[in-house]
Design a protein around this motif. Sequence first.
Motif, mmCIF file in Angstrom:
data_model
loop_
_atom_site.group_PDB
_atom_site.id
_atom_site.type_symbol
_atom_site.label_atom_id
_atom_site.label_comp_id
_atom_site.label_asym_id
_atom_site.label_seq_id
_atom_site.Cartn_x
_atom_site.Cartn_y
_atom_site.Cartn_z
ATOM 1 N N LEU A 79 44.209 30.216 31.614
ATOM 2 C CA LEU A 79 42.873 30.541 32.121
ATOM 3 C C LEU A 79 42.715 32.048 32.318
ATOM 4 N N TYR A 80 43.682 32.668 33.020
ATOM 5 C CA TYR A 80 43.607 34.105 33.254
ATOM 6 C C TYR A 80 44.903 34.592 33.877
ATOM 7 N N PHE A 81 45.040 35.914 33.947
ATOM 8 C CA PHE A 81 46.141 36.528 34.686
ATOM 9 C C PHE A 81 45.667 36.755 36.118
ATOM 10 N N VAL A 82 46.560 36.567 37.079
ATOM 11 C CA VAL A 82 46.231 36.820 38.473
ATOM 12 C C VAL A 82 45.995 38.324 38.622
ATOM 13 N N LYS A 83 44.919 38.676 39.319
ATOM 14 C CA LYS A 83 44.546 40.088 39.482
ATOM 15 C C LYS A 83 44.419 40.463 40.946
ATOM 16 N N ILE A 84 44.618 41.723 41.200
ATOM 17 C CA ILE A 84 44.305 42.331 42.490
ATOM 18 C C ILE A 84 43.258 43.388 42.171
ATOM 19 N N GLY A 85 42.033 43.134 42.591
ATOM 20 C CA GLY A 85 40.930 44.012 42.194
ATOM 21 C C GLY A 85 40.689 43.867 40.708
#
Length: 171
Positions: A79-85
């Motif tokens: 689904l996606y990569f985990v992001k911070i900002g």
Amino acid sequence: MHDFSTGWYVIYTKSRHEKKVAQQLGGMELQYFLPTTRILRIWPTKKKYVQMPLFPSYVFVKLENLQHYFDSLQIPGVLYFVKIGNQIASIKESIIHKLQAIISNKLDDIEVLSGHFNPGATVNIHAGPFKGFSCEVIEHRGKNKILVRIELLQRNILVDMPSYCLEVNAV
């Protein structure tokens, strides 16, 4: 995406797609880590131990370059990569090594929970599979347990641990 650097990142997958995504990453010759634990599943006609992901819907992957990032996003089930900002969140290699050490010890009493826990007494673990982790002693279901917080994934690892493995933090 700015300032890409080689390292470990976290992929968020569709439900129950962790193993398929991990196989695809391996097929692309990317280094990945899918921590699993042994869980007793009970059906009406049988009981069986099965390997389940320790962190459902998460797979750790080591990206060497930006192309690996884009290739990983094309895998069915990602689904996606985990992001911070706006930045994809990287995981320190030391945390990956500690998780690998935990899994290699094949503990059956590990629980991963996403609920909120009030802070407990902070202690250091100086022996056993969690050596080097800082943790908290909390009460859960009437028993004292060791809680290790993994902030990026917003998960908590609960485990029984003998007191000789623990060392109270100096204040």
